[in-house]
Design an enzyme around this catalytic site. Structure first.
Site, PDB file in Angstrom:
ATOM      1  N   LYS A 207     -55.486  61.949  73.282  1.00 10.88           N
ATOM      2  CA  LYS A 207     -54.153  61.822  72.669  1.00 10.88           C
ATOM      3  C   LYS A 207     -53.511  60.485  73.069  1.00 10.88           C
ATOM      4  O   LYS A 207     -53.939  59.854  74.045  1.00 10.88           O
ATOM      5  CB  LYS A 207     -53.265  62.996  73.106  1.00 10.88           C
ATOM      6  CG  LYS A 207     -53.000  63.070  74.602  1.00 10.88           C
ATOM      7  CD  LYS A 207     -52.377  64.418  75.001  1.00 10.88           C
ATOM      8  CE  LYS A 207     -52.148  64.508  76.491  1.00 10.88           C
ATOM      9  NZ  LYS A 207     -51.787  65.882  76.913  1.00 10.88           N
TER      10      LYS A 207
ATOM     11  N   ARG B 189     -43.728  75.668  78.227  1.00  9.84           N
ATOM     12  CA  ARG B 189     -43.601  74.568  77.275  1.00  9.84           C
ATOM     13  C   ARG B 189     -44.007  75.090  75.905  1.00  9.84           C
ATOM     14  O   ARG B 189     -43.170  75.320  75.055  1.00  9.84           O
ATOM     15  CB  ARG B 189     -44.472  73.391  77.743  1.00  9.84           C
ATOM     16  CG  ARG B 189     -44.260  72.132  76.962  1.00  9.84           C
ATOM     17  CD  ARG B 189     -45.035  70.964  77.558  1.00  9.84           C
ATOM     18  NE  ARG B 189     -46.475  71.080  77.393  1.00  9.84           N
ATOM     19  CZ  ARG B 189     -47.344  70.140  77.755  1.00  9.84           C
ATOM     20  NH1 ARG B 189     -46.912  69.028  78.312  1.00  9.84           N
ATOM     21  NH2 ARG B 189     -48.635  70.306  77.560  1.00  9.84           N
TER      22      ARG B 189
ATOM     23  N   TYR C 159     -31.722  36.943  81.232  1.00 10.75           N
ATOM     24  CA  TYR C 159     -30.565  37.522  80.550  1.00 10.75           C
ATOM     25  C   TYR C 159     -29.556  38.090  81.524  1.00 10.75           C
ATOM     26  O   TYR C 159     -29.916  38.667  82.555  1.00 10.75           O
ATOM     27  CB  TYR C 159     -31.026  38.642  79.611  1.00 10.75           C
ATOM     28  CG  TYR C 159     -31.681  38.145  78.342  1.00 10.75           C
ATOM     29  CD1 TYR C 159     -31.064  37.173  77.540  1.00 10.75           C
ATOM     30  CD2 TYR C 159     -32.911  38.658  77.933  1.00 10.75           C
ATOM     31  CE1 TYR C 159     -31.677  36.736  76.362  1.00 10.75           C
ATOM     32  CE2 TYR C 159     -33.512  38.234  76.765  1.00 10.75           C
ATOM     33  CZ  TYR C 159     -32.887  37.272  75.984  1.00 10.75           C
ATOM     34  OH  TYR C 159     -33.488  36.849  74.823  1.00 10.75           O
TER      35      TYR C 159
ATOM     36  N   MET D 145     -37.690  41.331  76.122  1.00  5.19           N
ATOM     37  CA  MET D 145     -38.524  42.058  75.166  1.00  5.19           C
ATOM     38  C   MET D 145     -39.979  41.565  75.188  1.00  5.19           C
ATOM     39  O   MET D 145     -40.919  42.361  75.168  1.00  5.19           O
ATOM     40  CB  MET D 145     -37.966  41.906  73.750  1.00  5.19           C
ATOM     41  CG  MET D 145     -38.700  42.765  72.733  1.00  5.19           C
ATOM     42  SD  MET D 145     -38.161  42.493  71.043  1.00  5.19           S
ATOM     43  CE  MET D 145     -36.499  43.127  71.100  1.00  5.19           C
TER      44      MET D 145
HETATM   45  C1  LIG Z   1     -52.581  66.221  78.057  1.00  4.05           C
HETATM   46  C2  LIG Z   1     -53.198  67.548  78.224  1.00  4.05           C
HETATM   47  C3  LIG Z   1     -54.386  67.702  78.976  1.00  4.05           C
HETATM   48  C4  LIG Z   1     -54.999  66.586  79.809  1.00  4.05           C
HETATM   49  O1  LIG Z   1     -54.364  66.529  81.065  1.00  4.05           O
HETATM   50  P1  LIG Z   1     -54.845  65.467  82.184  1.00  4.05           P
HETATM   51  O2  LIG Z   1     -53.964  65.776  83.347  1.00  4.05           O
HETATM   52  O3  LIG Z   1     -54.587  64.124  81.613  1.00  4.05           O
HETATM   53  O4  LIG Z   1     -56.286  65.711  82.433  1.00  4.05           O
HETATM   54  C5  LIG Z   1     -54.996  68.941  78.979  1.00  4.05           C
HETATM   55  N1  LIG Z   1     -54.458  69.994  78.296  1.00  4.05           N
HETATM   56  C6  LIG Z   1     -53.307  69.882  77.594  1.00  4.05           C
HETATM   57  C7  LIG Z   1     -52.766  71.072  76.899  1.00  4.05           C
HETATM   58  C8  LIG Z   1     -52.636  68.665  77.551  1.00  4.05           C
HETATM   59  O5  LIG Z   1     -51.477  68.577  76.868  1.00  4.05           O
END
Ligand SMILES: *Cc1c(COP(=O)(O)O)cnc(C)c1O
Length: 368
Positions: free
Chosen positions: A38, A136, A264, A313
């Protein structure tokens, strides 16, 4: 060879391979490996990383959102892809592109069944996510019954896996909490399997879960940060290799006279004559403004140079008064020798945030 004076993120594919091998050495050979790619594979490059990992025969990929998975399919990735946080308006697309949704609530389950039936699917793979303490996403344990009832009403979908996510697998002080999450997951999984009459894959561990809780490996593990070289623990980090090196170079050197300001808002005033280097990387590239004013640092000729004044930036200025350097010299923001984790810690952040902040305008360069 002329060194690049561009800001680049170098990605070491052999380090990636090393990390996969290290993490797999902690698993039983039958445990499947899901690679989390991701957020552009934690800020590197999802397509290149996924292609390389596909060649290493990982069993699964996961991304957060549907569009991330579509980019992988467009690039020719054939491995199954779990979409961790799909939105119902993308369900048709999910089916068209053979993506596998995480189903985390009754609302989402109902919507997916509707779309899958409309698309005349049979046994379309879905992954049911249970909340065991992270609070979550995920079904509550008490919803198992209603999920099972919904599943009985349709042949359009089939449960490919049951999973949950650990809230504090990296934190030894939270061991009791984690063990309790594992226990809850086992209880939920048993109830589901007894009633489904078949055995979906079970998975609960992220990288730190893999390293700290062998009892939570189940049938598959989901590794993100470990692939990219970080294990949330200094001892573990010794065995992993950071995959990314963020480098830039010195654009200009200035002498700032005592009493003069820099940057800045005149946030920095020199209280003695100093020498500064201006670097072509700024907050639009992932150098958070919090790194400004003496918090963050880079490395020039292996010496630490602190960021002074406000982060702009597209640029930062660093103090090189005591560093012998010249315009064009290479600058390391982070890399295997200068860990992204310690830079992140200087602003109370974590490797995950710094890595995923590296902006898309920075060129990625791959090597082995
Ligand atoms: C991002 C994520 C992972 C990976 O976690 P790491 O700590 O980066 O290994 C695994 N499972 C879910 C549901 C996640 O959102």
């Amino acid at each position: 060879m002329l060194k690049s004076q561009e800001t680049i993120l170098e990605i070491d594919l052999s380090a990636l391979k090393h990390n996969v091998t290290f993490i797999k050495s902690k698993l039983k050979s039958s445990t499947k490996f899901l690679a989390v790619v991701k957020a552009y594979a934690y800020g590197s490059d999802a397509v290149e990383i996924a292609k390389y990992l596909e060649d290493l025969n990982v069993d699964y990929f996961a991304v957060a959102y549907t569009n991330e998975a579509i980019s992988l399919r467009d690039a020719g990735i054939k491995t199954p892809i779990l979409v961790l946080h799909p939105q119902p308006e993308k369900f048709k697309l999910i089916i068209e592109r053979c993506l596998e949704p995480s189903i985390y609530s009754q609302r989402v389950l109902n919507e997916f069944i509707t779309v899958a039936e409309k698309q005349k699917q049979y046994n379309y793979p879905i992954h049911i996510k249970f909340n065991t303490g992270l609070n979550r996403l995920g079904f509550a344990e008490a919803e198992a019954e209603t999920i099972l009832n919904s599943l009985k009403t349709t042949e359009a979908i089939k449960v490919k896996s049951l999973f949950s996510h650990l809230a504090a697998s990296e934190d030894v002080n939270e061991k009791d909490f984690t063990l309790n999450q594992i226990k809850s997951f086992k209880r939920i999984a048993k109830k589901m399997i007894d009633n489904l009459g078949y055995q979906p894959l079970l998975h609960q561990s992220n990288t730190s879960g893999v390293l700290n809780y062998p009892e939570a490996h189940f049938d598959m593990v989901r590794c993100g940060i470990g692939l990219y070289g970080f294990g949330n623990n200094p001892e573990i980090n010794k065995n992993l290799k950071p995959v990314g090196t963020l480098k830039t170079s010195i654009s200009q050197i200035h002498t700032i006279k005592k009493g003069d300001s820099l940057g800045y808002n005149r946030a920095f005033i020199a209280n003695e004559d100093i020498k500064t280097a201006t670097l072509p990387i700024g907050h639009a590239d992932g150098i958070n403004r919090l790194f400004g004013n003496g918090k963050g640092f880079v490395f020039i000729n292996n010496q630490k140079a602190f960021i002074i004044g406000n982060v702009c930036m597209d640029m930062i200025m660093v103090d090189v008064t005591t560093i012998s350097c010249k315009e064009g010299d290479e600058v390391i923001v982070f890399g295997p020798q200068h860990s992204a984790e310690s830079l992140a810690e200087s602003i109370n952040s974590i490797s995950y945030e710094l890595l995923t902040s590296v902006s898309q305008r920075i060129k990625r360069v791959f090597y082995r």
